[in-house]
Design an enzyme around this catalytic site. Structure first.
Site, PDB file in Angstrom:
ATOM      1  N   GLN A  54     136.461 157.377 -36.809  1.00  0.00           N
ATOM      2  CA  GLN A  54     136.125 157.787 -38.097  1.00  0.00           C
ATOM      3  C   GLN A  54     134.825 158.449 -38.241  1.00  0.00           C
ATOM      4  O   GLN A  54     133.969 158.163 -37.713  1.00  0.00           O
ATOM      5  CB  GLN A  54     135.951 156.061 -38.761  1.00  0.00           C
ATOM      6  CG  GLN A  54     137.367 155.118 -38.485  1.00  0.00           C
ATOM      7  CD  GLN A  54     137.024 153.967 -39.098  1.00  0.00           C
ATOM      8  OE1 GLN A  54     136.117 153.207 -38.445  1.00  0.00           O
ATOM      9  NE2 GLN A  54     137.999 153.278 -40.043  1.00  0.00           N
ATOM     10  N   LYS A  87     137.914 147.525 -52.624  1.00  0.00           N
ATOM     11  CA  LYS A  87     137.931 149.039 -52.186  1.00  0.00           C
ATOM     12  C   LYS A  87     138.260 150.104 -53.094  1.00  0.00           C
ATOM     13  O   LYS A  87     139.297 149.666 -53.912  1.00  0.00           O
ATOM     14  CB  LYS A  87     138.367 149.100 -50.743  1.00  0.00           C
ATOM     15  CG  LYS A  87     139.963 148.960 -50.748  1.00  0.00           C
ATOM     16  CD  LYS A  87     140.740 149.096 -49.630  1.00  0.00           C
ATOM     17  CE  LYS A  87     142.061 148.913 -49.662  1.00  0.00           C
ATOM     18  NZ  LYS A  87     142.870 149.322 -48.428  1.00  0.00           N
ATOM     19  N   ASP A  97     132.426 157.200 -40.204  1.00  0.00           N
ATOM     20  CA  ASP A  97     132.042 155.973 -40.614  1.00  0.00           C
ATOM     21  C   ASP A  97     130.453 155.847 -41.131  1.00  0.00           C
ATOM     22  O   ASP A  97     129.736 156.433 -40.487  1.00  0.00           O
ATOM     23  CB  ASP A  97     132.410 155.081 -39.588  1.00  0.00           C
ATOM     24  CG  ASP A  97     132.856 153.701 -40.165  1.00  0.00           C
ATOM     25  OD1 ASP A  97     132.678 153.492 -41.206  1.00  0.00           O
ATOM     26  OD2 ASP A  97     132.911 152.788 -39.333  1.00  0.00           O
ATOM     27  N   ARG A 141     142.404 150.274 -32.135  1.00  0.00           N
ATOM     28  CA  ARG A 141     143.210 149.276 -32.582  1.00  0.00           C
ATOM     29  C   ARG A 141     144.663 149.061 -32.262  1.00  0.00           C
ATOM     30  O   ARG A 141     145.272 149.961 -32.010  1.00  0.00           O
ATOM     31  CB  ARG A 141     143.355 149.583 -34.099  1.00  0.00           C
ATOM     32  CG  ARG A 141     141.898 149.560 -34.862  1.00  0.00           C
ATOM     33  CD  ARG A 141     142.046 149.791 -36.433  1.00  0.00           C
ATOM     34  NE  ARG A 141     140.911 149.822 -36.901  1.00  0.00           N
ATOM     35  CZ  ARG A 141     140.377 150.262 -38.126  1.00  0.00           C
ATOM     36  NH1 ARG A 141     141.486 150.550 -38.884  1.00  0.00           N
ATOM     37  NH2 ARG A 141     139.386 150.276 -38.658  1.00  0.00           N
ATOM     38  N   CYS A 189     131.409 148.755 -37.912  1.00  0.00           N
ATOM     39  CA  CYS A 189     130.390 148.047 -38.769  1.00  0.00           C
ATOM     40  C   CYS A 189     129.485 147.155 -38.101  1.00  0.00           C
ATOM     41  O   CYS A 189     128.245 147.520 -38.312  1.00  0.00           O
ATOM     42  CB  CYS A 189     131.081 147.091 -39.933  1.00  0.00           C
ATOM     43  SG  CYS A 189     132.715 147.437 -40.059  1.00  0.00           S
ATOM     44  N   HIS A 246     130.846 150.089 -47.076  1.00  0.00           N
ATOM     45  CA  HIS A 246     131.504 150.961 -46.087  1.00  0.00           C
ATOM     46  C   HIS A 246     132.384 151.970 -46.702  1.00  0.00           C
ATOM     47  O   HIS A 246     132.948 151.899 -47.553  1.00  0.00           O
ATOM     48  CB  HIS A 246     132.554 149.796 -45.227  1.00  0.00           C
ATOM     49  CG  HIS A 246     133.284 150.543 -44.354  1.00  0.00           C
ATOM     50  ND1 HIS A 246     133.314 150.377 -43.117  1.00  0.00           N
ATOM     51  CD2 HIS A 246     134.434 151.350 -44.609  1.00  0.00           C
ATOM     52  CE1 HIS A 246     134.214 151.103 -42.533  1.00  0.00           C
ATOM     53  NE2 HIS A 246     134.906 151.865 -43.403  1.00  0.00           N
TER      54      HIS A 246
END
Length: 667
Positions: free
Chosen positions: A411, A497, A413, A393, A364, A543
RNA sequence: GCCGAGGUAGCUCAGCUGGCAAGAGCAGCCGUCUUGUAAACGGCAGGUCACGGGUUCGAGUCCCGUCCUCGGCUCCA
């Protein structure tokens, strides 16, 4: 004088003596079909409750059977078996304290506090004891008790006492292991129910605090088995004691149990770690460290098809691709709030020339940097920044699992920057996009769409802002016509979400797509666009990741197709097999002609028997093996042996190449 | 991170309660054979038994620690 009561099932009505039970009512109503485990009773005041078959029904009730082979019926059966298991554990492990034992998807568990963890042979003993208990034909007898009676009865069961207290303080309104059943929490002091396992001679074998309902007796358990034991924190919290959980499953018939066990076997056979190694698609060298994997050439070809698909589609749908680095200065993560809220999931920092850097756990901030690279006008919105972004992560050591839960993954993304009035359309567009993706990759329609609302631990944004965003998500999903459910308090800390799930070929559900509203980052980065009025406005940020993670989706594909990818995805689409080395030349010619139409083709020139080469083609799950020998070389044909289906001889190379090209184009 | 179970050749596994020489099949390599739809035949090579300590006359086997894997908890793309 005895009173009569009226019961109904649909339009059917029956008069019964007062005190009649649910099963008597169902029989009178001629509503009993097949095996039933309990009833659903709708009282005159509209409450709909699960009801024990031997429990008295109220006057004016609607009574419906709960069949053993329904999901609701299985849950009741499983929970009943959980009680039997707890009784067996109590028998075999005197002093064991028991906690909760709910039904779960496809099974049940019960948590125990025992001196030492259960071993495999303990499980065998427990299962054997359970079978004895089933043969005793114990009845499940429901009894209502007061809070005080419950506390007294379970004086030596600390977990049960805790549940009672949790119900008291309202932490638990209704729990399968506690008091009143669903919808029964009325006025006045809470009442609790206890279920007693009563032997035919009337003696009580065991009792548990429980909401119920249960099957009438232990002789109504057609099939069960214990599966495994594992540690589990009491109430799922790490600051609580670790209990020993035993998982089992129970079904309405031996056949259904067997089918389920076969499915578990099948799932094990399809494990992406196993198939990934066997088919040489991916590799998890220990040298890399836990949670890190690499794609071998054949796996990379499959991945490339996935990436090509998503790249083409994002472009077609007006996304703008970007590329961003894997590390950035800590200041960025400070500004984004990741160090504040997400630090425990980030790899530790590294220092370069006196500055601290961090691997990115999310893309992001970079996409925001792309947005803020210059002043943005309202005319440009929505701006859809996209990237196949690899993130890292620091997942805790006990949770990594092949490619399904990794420490490094990519991702697909995107971050969409838009005006408030565009949010619904943008989110709906994402959901539709996900739908198209699932169709393209053979997953069918989404199996579940869950909208998660504000969690307790959340930041940024006033309540009305959250509410508005939640409503926007609901409106967006409604627009697509998909059914959805609300998961209260399950949202991300920075916004609500939508999670979209799909079912694979053997019926397992996977959470894949996530679409999230983020109103934390726009604030923190103070991003804006210039509106029609010439003033600065804050855009909304959506997102979304459709595959979720490329690695994870790849693993799902691999397991769902059992390694036999559809032709367009298959790393090798056809292998040409010469029957003898003499025909290697012709085989190579055929391969070249197929490559001309874009097919991925290999030639098996090994000095092996034909049978062995066919076997190799088959076990490598290549969609087509093309056998060529003297006949074929002379006629310019191939013998087509598909991975599935029957072979066709004497197919002209030109004809097959057209067919193959057409099949590849179906992606 | 926590609870439990495991780590023997590239892969799948055998090595019992510690004892004379660490094995098999597949894969690999080298030969022989030259082949019509799921495994031709022979040979060779390949292991500091995850790693580090310890107990013992002797450890793949027992004990401790570390790393890694698996099943769960928690978490999650």
């Amino acid at each position: 004088m005895s009173q009569t009561i009226t019961v109904q099932h649909g339009d059917a009505r029956a008069q019964l003596e007062e005190g009649a039970t649910a099963i008597q009512a169902l029989k009178a109503l001629e509503a009993v079909r097949g095996q039933i485990v309990a009833a659903r009773v709708t009282t005159p005041d509209g409450a709909s409750l699960q009801w024990d078959l031997d429990r008295e029904v109220p006057d004016g009730a609607q009574v419906a059977p709960i069949p053993a082979d329904s999901e609701e019926g299985r849950a009741i059966l499983r929970h009943s078996v959980a009680h039997v298991m707890a009784q067996a554990v109590t028998d075999l492990f005197p002093g064991a304290k028991w906690a909760i034992g709910p039904p779960v998807e496809d099974g049940f568990y019960y948590d125990f506090d025992v001196e030492r963890p259960f071993t495999a042979s303990d499980l065998e003993r427990i299962e054997a004891r359970m079978k004895e208990l089933l043969k005793e034909k114990q009845s499940f007898v429901r009894e209502e008790v007061t809070r005080e009676q419950a506390l007294e009865e379970f004086a030596d069961q600390p977990y049960k006492r805790e549940i009672i207290e949790l119900v008291d303080e309202g932490t638990i309104v209704s729990n399968v292991d506690a008091g009143p059943g669903e919808g029964e929490a009325g006025d006045g002091p809470p009442t609790f129910t206890v279920y007693r396992n009563v032997r035919p001679d009337g003696s009580v074998a065991w009792s548990d605090l429980c909401r119920g309902p249960h099957v009438p007796g232990t002789d109504r358990v057609p099939a069960f088995t214990l599966l495994r034991s594992a540690g589990a924190y009491w109430r799922g919290r790490e600051d609580q004691p670790m209990l020993q959980r035993i998982y089992g499953t129970a079904w309405e018939s031996r056949k259904a149990l067997k089918q389920h066990l076969t499915m578990l076997e099948e799932a094990k056979k399809r494990d992406h770690r196993k198939l990934g190694r066997e088919l040489e698609l991916v590799h998890f060298p220990e040298e890399l460290g836990p949670g890190l994997s690499l794609f071998l050439p054949h796996g990379a070809l499959v991945r490339k098809q996935m990436e090509d698909w998503i790249r083409d589609e994002t472009l077609r749908r007006g996304y703008q691709p970007v590329y961003t680095p894997h590390v950035a200065k800590e200041d960025l993560w400070q500004l984004s709030g990741h160090l504040e809220n997400y630090a425990e999931l980030m790899f530790p920092g590294m220092e370069v020339e006196g500055a601290a850097y961090r691997l990115k756990p999310m893309n992001c901030p970079f996409h925001i940097m792309a947005f803020t690279s210059r002043t943005r006008s309202y005319r440009e919105l929505p701006i859809r920044i996209s990237e196949l972004g690899t993130v890292y992560r620091y997942e805790r050591s006990g949770v990594v699992n092949g490619m399904l839960r990794a420490r490094g993954f990519t991702q697909d993304d995107s971050h969409i920057f838009c005006r408030q009035d565009q949010v619904v359309d943008e989110v709906a567009g994402c959901v539709e996009f996900a739908r198209d993706l699932y169709r393209a990759f053979g997953l069918g329609e989404p199996s579940r769409v869950a909208i998660s609302t504000r969690p307790e631990k959340s930041i940024a944004g006033h309540d009305d802002k959250w509410k508005a965003a939640e409503q926007a998500l609901i409106d967006a999903v409604a627009k697509t016509g998909l059914a959805y459910e609300i998961d209260e308090g399950e949202g991300a800390f920075y916004g609500p979400k939508i999670d979209i799930h799909a079912r694979d070929a053997i019926g397992r559900e996977w959470q894949l797509t996530t679409v999230q509203v983020d109103f934390n980052l726009p604030e923190r980065f103070d991003i804006s666009y210039v509106g029609e009025d010439g003033a600065k406005h804050r855009p909304f940020m959506v997102h979304r990741a459709l595959f979720g993670s490329i690695e994870r989706f790849f693993a799902v594909m691999l397991e769902s197709f059992n390694g036999a990818f559809p032709t367009w995805l298959a790393p090798v689409q056809a292998v040409v097999v010469p029957v003898a080395p003499d025909f290697d030349g012709y085989a190579t010619e055929v391969a070249d002609r197929l490559r001309e139409v874009g097919a991925r083709v290999e030639v098996d020139v090994a000095d092996e028997t034909l049978g062995n080469k066919i076997r190799r083609a088959q076990t490598s799950k290549v969609p087509y093996a093309l056998v060529v020998g003297g006949d074929e070389a002379e006629a310019g044909t191939v013998a087509v042996r598909p991975y599935q289906g029957s072979q066709r001889k004497d197919v002209a190379v030109g004809e097959f190449s057209k067919e193959l090209a057409a099949e590849i184009a179906t992606r």
